[in-house]
Design an enzyme around this catalytic site. Structure first.
Site, short mmCIF file in Angstrom:
data_model
loop_
_atom_site.label_atom_id
_atom_site.label_comp_id
_atom_site.label_asym_id
_atom_site.label_seq_id
_atom_site.Cartn_x
_atom_site.Cartn_y
_atom_site.Cartn_z
N CYS A 185 -10.04 -6.61 -18.21
CA CYS A 185 -10.01 -5.30 -18.69
C CYS A 185 -10.50 -5.06 -19.85
O CYS A 185 -11.32 -5.95 -20.66
CB CYS A 185 -8.39 -5.08 -18.73
SG CYS A 185 -7.65 -5.91 -20.30
N CYS B 209 -9.38 -7.18 -22.77
CA CYS B 209 -9.83 -8.49 -22.80
C CYS B 209 -11.28 -8.64 -23.14
O CYS B 209 -11.69 -9.75 -23.61
CB CYS B 209 -9.33 -9.10 -21.37
SG CYS B 209 -7.45 -9.50 -21.22
N GLU C 15 -6.64 -13.96 -20.16
CA GLU C 15 -7.89 -14.24 -21.32
C GLU C 15 -7.56 -14.52 -22.64
O GLU C 15 -8.07 -15.13 -23.31
CB GLU C 15 -9.05 -12.91 -21.01
CG GLU C 15 -9.20 -12.92 -19.51
CD GLU C 15 -8.46 -11.88 -18.78
OE1 GLU C 15 -9.05 -11.19 -17.95
OE2 GLU C 15 -7.36 -11.87 -19.03
N HIS D 105 -2.24 -11.27 -21.87
CA HIS D 105 -3.35 -11.33 -20.67
C HIS D 105 -3.58 -12.84 -20.73
O HIS D 105 -3.81 -13.53 -21.83
CB HIS D 105 -4.51 -10.67 -20.66
CG HIS D 105 -4.12 -8.92 -20.53
ND1 HIS D 105 -4.58 -8.25 -19.90
CD2 HIS D 105 -2.95 -8.29 -20.44
CE1 HIS D 105 -4.22 -7.11 -19.71
NE2 HIS D 105 -2.95 -6.91 -20.40
#
Length: 170
Positions: free
Chosen positions: A105, A108, A50, A48
């Site tokens: 999410c 993250c 992040e 992801h």
């Protein structure tokens, strides 16, 4: 947020959901790490935006010695590359700001808490999976040892439009 949006555009080229992230140093202008979703490109479910930006920022703060020779890792010396006087292997992003186009999410959010980022700035809310205030609020859970400041809605319409356009095209 404009830099994060630029990163999000790169995700689309790789077939990924357009999410981009940038980690800024305590001065608010120095970019320590950037990332965009790379799950499709790498086959890594944890890739992801992040997480990638946080990993890269930590590597930058730890300097080359973090990944370098065993002598450097055990010496306790400071790294001369972007570390700002931090020791080799330093992973804490204290004082840093994570800017991301979509609300993080739960995975993250956990990475944000564990990395000790001081501030999270995000654009679009994620009502289905957001963990920084919409569906859950992992980053500010009082039971955890670190709770960053959260600033939401920065360029929200532009961030949301990028996602909407991506999913409509699919």
């Amino acid at each position: 947020m404009r830099l994060a949006l630029d990163e999000a555009e790169l995700a689309v080229r790789g077939g990924d959901v357009p999410v981009g992230a940038v980690v800024l140093a305590a001065d608010g202008t120095t970019v320590l790490g950037v990332g965009h979703n790379e799950r499709e490109a790498t086959g890594d479910p944890t890739a992801h935006a992040e997480v990638l930006a946080i990993r890269r920022a930590a590597a930058e703060l730890g300097g080359a010695a973090r990944w370098g020779s065993p002598q450097a890792l055990g010496s306790g010396e400071t790294s001369g590359q972007g570390g700002g006087g931090r020791r080799a292997g330093e992973w804490r992003l204290s004082g840093c700001t994570l800017v991301v186009t979509l609300e993080p999410c739960t995975m993250c959010a956990g990475a944000i808490v564990q990395s000790r980022v001081d501030r999270v700035v995000y654009g679009a809310r994620d009502e289905k999976a957001g963990a920084a205030g919409s569906l859950w609020d992992v980053v500010r859970d009082r039971r955890l040892n670190h709770r960053p400041e959260v600033i939401e809605g920065v360029l929200a319409e532009e961030c949301a439009r990028l996602l909407t356009d991506f999913f409509r095209a699919r």
